[in-house]
Design an enzyme around this catalytic site. Sequence first.
Site, PDB file in Angstrom:
ATOM      1  N   HIS A 192       0.817  -1.234   0.000  1.00 46.57           N
ATOM      2  CA  HIS A 192       0.000   0.000   0.000  1.00 46.57           C
ATOM      3  C   HIS A 192       0.844   1.274   0.000  1.00 46.57           C
ATOM      4  O   HIS A 192       0.321   2.358  -0.245  1.00 46.57           O
ATOM      5  CB  HIS A 192      -0.909   0.036   1.229  1.00 46.57           C
ATOM      6  CG  HIS A 192      -1.914  -1.062   1.265  1.00 46.57           C
ATOM      7  ND1 HIS A 192      -2.841  -1.248   0.267  1.00 46.57           N
ATOM      8  CD2 HIS A 192      -2.151  -2.050   2.174  1.00 46.57           C
ATOM      9  CE1 HIS A 192      -3.595  -2.297   0.563  1.00 46.57           C
ATOM     10  NE2 HIS A 192      -3.200  -2.811   1.710  1.00 46.57           N
ATOM     11  N   ASP A 224      -2.808 -10.824  -1.904  1.00 44.35           N
ATOM     12  CA  ASP A 224      -3.352 -10.209  -0.687  1.00 44.35           C
ATOM     13  C   ASP A 224      -4.796  -9.779  -0.977  1.00 44.35           C
ATOM     14  O   ASP A 224      -5.151  -9.495  -2.118  1.00 44.35           O
ATOM     15  CB  ASP A 224      -2.497  -8.981  -0.346  1.00 44.35           C
ATOM     16  CG  ASP A 224      -2.861  -8.343   0.987  1.00 44.35           C
ATOM     17  OD1 ASP A 224      -2.121  -8.527   1.957  1.00 44.35           O
ATOM     18  OD2 ASP A 224      -3.901  -7.633   1.047  1.00 44.35           O
ATOM     19  N   HIS A 276      -6.266  -7.112  -0.159  1.00 42.27           N
ATOM     20  CA  HIS A 276      -6.406  -5.674  -0.426  1.00 42.27           C
ATOM     21  C   HIS A 276      -5.739  -5.322  -1.753  1.00 42.27           C
ATOM     22  O   HIS A 276      -4.795  -5.988  -2.167  1.00 42.27           O
ATOM     23  CB  HIS A 276      -5.748  -4.860   0.689  1.00 42.27           C
ATOM     24  CG  HIS A 276      -6.334  -5.096   2.043  1.00 42.27           C
ATOM     25  ND1 HIS A 276      -5.784  -5.979   2.948  1.00 42.27           N
ATOM     26  CD2 HIS A 276      -7.429  -4.556   2.636  1.00 42.27           C
ATOM     27  CE1 HIS A 276      -6.519  -5.977   4.055  1.00 42.27           C
ATOM     28  NE2 HIS A 276      -7.529  -5.134   3.893  1.00 42.27           N
ATOM     29  N   ASP A 293      -4.433 -12.508   3.956  1.00 40.15           N
ATOM     30  CA  ASP A 293      -5.736 -12.044   4.433  1.00 40.15           C
ATOM     31  C   ASP A 293      -6.830 -12.402   3.428  1.00 40.15           C
ATOM     32  O   ASP A 293      -8.014 -12.210   3.673  1.00 40.15           O
ATOM     33  CB  ASP A 293      -5.719 -10.538   4.746  1.00 40.15           C
ATOM     34  CG  ASP A 293      -4.940  -9.732   3.721  1.00 40.15           C
ATOM     35  OD1 ASP A 293      -4.684 -10.263   2.620  1.00 40.15           O
ATOM     36  OD2 ASP A 293      -4.597  -8.578   4.022  1.00 40.15           O
ATOM     37  N   TYR A 300      -4.055 -11.857   8.889  1.00 40.86           N
ATOM     38  CA  TYR A 300      -4.295 -11.438  10.273  1.00 40.86           C
ATOM     39  C   TYR A 300      -4.948 -12.498  11.145  1.00 40.86           C
ATOM     40  O   TYR A 300      -5.154 -12.281  12.327  1.00 40.86           O
ATOM     41  CB  TYR A 300      -5.103 -10.127  10.265  1.00 40.86           C
ATOM     42  CG  TYR A 300      -4.419  -9.110   9.376  1.00 40.86           C
ATOM     43  CD1 TYR A 300      -3.253  -8.477   9.805  1.00 40.86           C
ATOM     44  CD2 TYR A 300      -4.857  -8.868   8.073  1.00 40.86           C
ATOM     45  CE1 TYR A 300      -2.559  -7.601   8.980  1.00 40.86           C
ATOM     46  CE2 TYR A 300      -4.171  -7.992   7.242  1.00 40.86           C
ATOM     47  CZ  TYR A 300      -3.026  -7.367   7.695  1.00 40.86           C
ATOM     48  OH  TYR A 300      -2.331  -6.523   6.872  1.00 40.86           O
TER      49      TYR A 300
HETATM   50  N1  Q9C Z   1     -11.255   1.948   8.431  1.00 44.37           N
HETATM   51  C1  Q9C Z   1      -2.364  -5.048   4.514  1.00 44.37           C
HETATM   52  O1  Q9C Z   1      -3.030  -6.055   4.480  1.00 44.37           O
HETATM   53  N2  Q9C Z   1      -7.867  -1.212   7.141  1.00 44.37           N
HETATM   54  N3  Q9C Z   1      -2.885  -3.888   4.881  1.00 44.37           N
HETATM   55  C2  Q9C Z   1      -8.374   0.106   7.216  1.00 44.37           C
HETATM   56  C3  Q9C Z   1     -10.259   1.616   7.518  1.00 44.37           C
HETATM   57  C4  Q9C Z   1      -6.515  -1.205   6.760  1.00 44.37           C
HETATM   58  C5  Q9C Z   1      -4.254  -3.776   5.229  1.00 44.37           C
HETATM   59  C6  Q9C Z   1      -9.794   0.192   7.673  1.00 44.37           C
HETATM   60  C7  Q9C Z   1      -6.078  -2.506   6.217  1.00 44.37           C
HETATM   61  C8  Q9C Z   1      -4.641  -2.480   5.772  1.00 44.37           C
HETATM   62  C9  Q9C Z   1      -0.933  -5.087   4.157  1.00 44.37           C
HETATM   63 ZN    ZN Z   2      -4.017  -7.016   2.975  1.00 44.52          ZN
END
Ligand code: Q9C
Ligand code: ZN
Length: 629
Positions: free
Chosen positions: A137, A174, A176, A267, A307
């Site tokens: 990210h 991943d 995301h 994840d 996670y």
């Molecule tokens: N309210 C990776 O898996 N969540 N990053 C944000 C906003 C962030 C994930 C929720 C998730 C980050 C590397």
């Molecule tokens: Zn992720």
Amino acid sequence: MASGTALIYDDEMTSYKLLWDNPECDIEVPERLLSSYEQLKRYHLLERCVHVPVREGTEEEIMLVHSSEYLEVVKSTQTMNEEELRRVSGNYDAVYFHPNTYRCAKLAVGATLQLVDSVMSGKVCNGMALVRPPGHHSQRTAANGFCVFNNVAIAAQYAKRRYGLQRILIVDWDVHHGQGIQYVFEEDPSVLYYSWHRYERQQFWPLLRESDYDAVGQGKGKGFNLNVPWNKVGMGNSDYLAAFFHVLLPVAFEFVPELILVSSGYDSGIGDPEGQMNATPECFAHLTHFLMQLANGRLCAVLEGGYHLKSLSESVCMTVKTLLRDPLPQISGEMAPCLSAVESIQNVRAAHKPYWKCLMYEVPPVKTAAAIVSKADAHLLPISVQVEMEMNAQELKTLVSALDAELVKEERALLSLQNVVAILDKILKKKVCNGIAESSLASVSTTFALKHCFDFGLQRVLCIVVGDVDLELDLDDGKILLMNICQKQQTEKTNSKYHISLNWREDAERNNFFCAVLGFILPVAYSYQPDLMIIVIGPNRSLGINGISLLTCLLQGLAESRILVVIQDTEIKLVQSVAKTLSGVPAPDFGAYAPASQENVLEIKRLRNQLQQEWKMLRCSVRDWIFGS
Ligand code: Q9C
Ligand code: ZN
């Protein structure tokens, strides 16, 4: 060919953690690395790997992707107290800093580069780096989503430089979207980036429009960015495999990468609180196995998210076990992708059709899109019709204010545009062929839609209005041909070349239909040769559902079938029937030809006489031909 699998890990990367209360970040814990490493030990996989030490990434290496200003910001967090750390963290989305973060982030970069060096030098064939913080990210000048330096993006730039590689494939499994990687390589055809991600039509973090399937890359990089957005949670083994079979693998085999980097987040696996997906650890063995058949087996997996400690560590083990060439585990679950997955796959394939031979021939494009007020009725539409969300409010405002500064201030008007603009946009950009939009104010939305068409560069739009819808239009320049089918006698308006009213009483629908549509509307429309058609259905219409559907059907030969149907009253039966017609189902039975009333025959005849000089397809007698030319 090299053999052996590298494993790169160092305890030190567990030396930072979240110091304050923040539910957004509290899943990113040191135990993620510890439990994965312990599990590798327990399965005796660790002892089968080649251990490569970590190192720090150098500033020069970090600056292959990040700005020196950003590097200085991260560096400065080393000596900060908790309050200062909280403040810096707050400058970014879903990020926390700890005094050891900088050191670990440099180790994460260095570990990734050590892995690349081990594979590229032939010391090993493949390997995995277990690192924290994750990277995909993070962006040139920003930390984001637990990520500080973009380990995988840096590794790709490094491999291009140091080894002169010309084609690198990054597979981001991943859950995301690794928008950071996308941004770095958007215009770069030497790095093919593939990501699937929980998207839910932009309702899932990071909530970006550019995570959708139509972000294909830019400039020279067009076709080298592949996004598979998942619009539902619960995607499982068969959905992931289907995306590999039908999107990633054909393109990857055509691309012929020299090196594969995997943004290896887990994840996307079962049990993960972020992803809410269903893929079992075995699935990652299969994904790994497929990728090992490319790039001479040169594969570097680099940990990103994950996670759920158990799911994460099992999946890491499955990946490493496969890299070590153990036999693959049986994959569980019914082997059938769900409808939503197939829809996403179809969309990416269609979006990439222009760029890849493997997709060029057989992808049927989505033909019809619909945006309706009551989403609960979506299931009543034909299955091939793509149901659209209304346009994002901000995006709509930007678009509207560019064309009409007044309109953007009116909430009700703006609301009525949402569906129409969403569908029109898809038609203009040729993402779909035709579509239906419900709109509370058909006059406002159609007027705006026409403006949008001309702004887009269209030359001729045929607009057929059924019922009472008042359009305030300038009809002199021929860019619009407006035909009104209305019940009431229009006294003050006289017909002209580009504005024609047909009076049509509802008592004799069928009779009038053939006389007016075949004898007048179609010949005029064909003479005009529009490049888009808008059919607007308003209140007090004198044409029933079957009539409207048949009219829509008959017009499909024009404008490459580019038709937008705007419906003012929400009437699911009508939407249903028109949707069917647009998606290619033959029009409903309308009954046999019936002769029109004397009155109607005369009206059409009068109109034809008046306009046949302008619209020559109206001619149907030698007399017409001679006197009309
Ligand atoms: N309210 C990776 O898996 N969540 N990053 C944000 C906003 C962030 C994930 C929720 C998730 C980050 C590397
Ligand atoms: Zn992720």
